[in-house]
Design a protein around this motif. Structure first.
Motif, short mmCIF file in Angstrom:
data_model
loop_
_atom_site.label_atom_id
_atom_site.label_comp_id
_atom_site.label_asym_id
_atom_site.label_seq_id
_atom_site.Cartn_x
_atom_site.Cartn_y
_atom_site.Cartn_z
N TYR A 40 0.61 -1.06 0.40
CA TYR A 40 0.15 0.00 0.09
C TYR A 40 1.23 1.17 0.45
O TYR A 40 1.81 1.50 0.55
CB TYR A 40 -0.76 -0.05 1.41
N HIS A 41 0.46 1.96 -0.58
CA HIS A 41 0.95 3.99 -0.20
C HIS A 41 1.01 4.37 1.00
O HIS A 41 0.19 3.84 1.53
CB HIS A 41 0.19 4.74 -1.19
N THR A 42 1.88 4.52 1.40
CA THR A 42 1.89 5.23 3.32
C THR A 42 0.65 6.14 3.41
O THR A 42 -0.13 5.78 4.45
CB THR A 42 3.42 5.93 2.74
N TYR A 43 0.21 6.73 1.85
CA TYR A 43 -1.06 7.63 2.63
C TYR A 43 -2.11 6.32 3.01
O TYR A 43 -2.74 6.55 3.79
CB TYR A 43 -1.79 8.58 1.45
N ASP A 44 -2.60 5.56 2.25
CA ASP A 44 -3.32 4.44 2.36
C ASP A 44 -3.26 4.23 4.06
O ASP A 44 -3.79 3.82 4.46
CB ASP A 44 -3.25 3.75 1.40
N LEU A 45 -1.73 3.64 4.04
CA LEU A 45 -1.78 3.14 5.43
C LEU A 45 -2.28 3.67 6.18
O LEU A 45 -2.42 3.80 7.51
CB LEU A 45 0.03 2.91 5.25
N LEU A 46 -1.84 5.14 6.51
CA LEU A 46 -2.00 6.35 7.42
C LEU A 46 -3.32 6.46 7.63
O LEU A 46 -3.82 6.15 9.11
CB LEU A 46 -1.33 7.24 7.01
N VAL A 47 -4.29 6.25 6.76
CA VAL A 47 -4.99 5.91 6.48
C VAL A 47 -6.71 4.95 6.98
O VAL A 47 -6.90 4.72 8.53
CB VAL A 47 -6.57 5.91 5.49
N CYS A 48 -5.74 3.81 6.74
CA CYS A 48 -5.66 2.44 7.36
C CYS A 48 -5.42 2.64 9.40
O CYS A 48 -6.22 2.33 9.97
CB CYS A 48 -4.81 1.29 6.90
N GLU A 71 0.98 10.39 15.83
CA GLU A 71 0.53 10.04 17.03
C GLU A 71 -0.95 10.03 16.51
O GLU A 71 -1.90 9.71 17.16
CB GLU A 71 1.11 10.71 18.48
N ARG A 72 -1.23 11.22 16.13
CA ARG A 72 -2.09 11.45 15.66
C ARG A 72 -2.71 11.90 14.21
O ARG A 72 -2.16 12.56 12.92
CB ARG A 72 -2.88 13.31 16.09
N ILE A 73 -3.20 11.02 12.88
CA ILE A 73 -3.24 11.42 11.95
C ILE A 73 -4.96 12.38 11.77
O ILE A 73 -5.78 12.37 12.41
CB ILE A 73 -3.65 10.08 11.38
N THR A 74 -4.77 13.40 11.31
CA THR A 74 -5.61 14.58 11.39
C THR A 74 -5.45 14.59 10.38
O THR A 74 -5.05 14.06 8.73
CB THR A 74 -5.09 16.00 12.05
N ASP A 75 -6.93 15.09 9.17
CA ASP A 75 -6.61 15.55 7.77
C ASP A 75 -6.12 16.39 7.29
O ASP A 75 -6.25 16.05 5.86
CB ASP A 75 -8.75 15.91 7.56
N ASP A 76 -5.61 17.37 8.10
CA ASP A 76 -5.02 18.54 7.44
C ASP A 76 -3.71 17.43 7.14
O ASP A 76 -3.16 17.77 5.95
CB ASP A 76 -4.90 19.32 8.37
N ILE A 77 -2.68 16.67 7.82
CA ILE A 77 -1.65 15.38 7.87
C ILE A 77 -2.08 14.90 6.44
O ILE A 77 -1.69 14.71 5.40
CB ILE A 77 -1.22 14.48 9.00
N LEU A 78 -2.93 14.52 6.04
CA LEU A 78 -3.16 13.50 4.84
C LEU A 78 -3.63 14.38 3.65
O LEU A 78 -3.04 13.72 2.74
CB LEU A 78 -4.96 12.72 4.94
#
Length: 172
Positions: A67-75, A138-145
């Motif tokens: 998976y792309h790193t972006y997709d891993l963060l969403v997961c 630690e936190r995955i926000t919409d802004d980061i994504l």
């Protein structure tokens, strides 16, 4: 002109596989490094899936690393949400048990396993991200994504080109 997708060196395609002397790799249809590129195009990289659900977080490690790193963060974000829900429900069952609700013992045990499952899923995703990025947020926000998606798209579109000539301003 065919080029190496890693360093943009010009390559000579005389056969199916081509050697890049700068990178010391062989490129071609059966190569682990992939195919050569055209005119300094970059390695295509992993594509962002875009639509990720909690089901994706339950895939095998073998599949998740593709998976792309972006997709891993969403997961990871979704897995953390599932773990939080499981923990909150476990806490409710445990409070009921503490107040003498013996009939909730089986439910509490089952919910404990769900919480353990999602905790381990989070660890799997965090460790893949740790291996890939050197850390996990630690936190995955919409802004980061949103920022990560924009950076990824911009980087994939940039060509590798070296300007060797100096531009001289003309005198008028």
């Amino acid at each position: 002109m065919i080029t190496c997708p890693y360093c943009a060196s010009e390559l000579k395609a005389e056969q199916e596989n081509v050697y890049c002397s700068f990178c010391d790799i062989v490129l071609g249809p059966d190569s682990e490094w992939g195919m050569w590129a055209e005119d300094g195009t970059r390695v295509p990289g992993k594509k962002i899936k875009g639509f990720i659900t909690a089901d994706h977080a339950e895939k095998s490690v073998k599949e998740l690393v593709s998976y792309h790193t972006y997709d891993l963060l969403v997961c990871l974000r979704l897995a953390r949400e599932e773990r939080t829900k499981a923990y909150d429900l476990l806490k409710t069952f445990n409070k009921a048990l503490d107040q003498g609700g013996v009939e909730f013992a089986e439910d509490a045990a089952a919910q404990g396993k769900v919480y353990e499952y999602w905790t381990k899923r989070c660890w799997v995703l965090e460790n893949i991200l740790m291996d890939r990025m050197g850390y996990f947020p630690e936190r995955i926000t919409d802004d980061i994504l949103l920022k990560m998606e924009a950076h990824s798209l911009r980087a994939q579109q940039r060509k590798m080109k070296i300007s060797r000539e100096r531009k001289v301003a003309s005198k008028i």
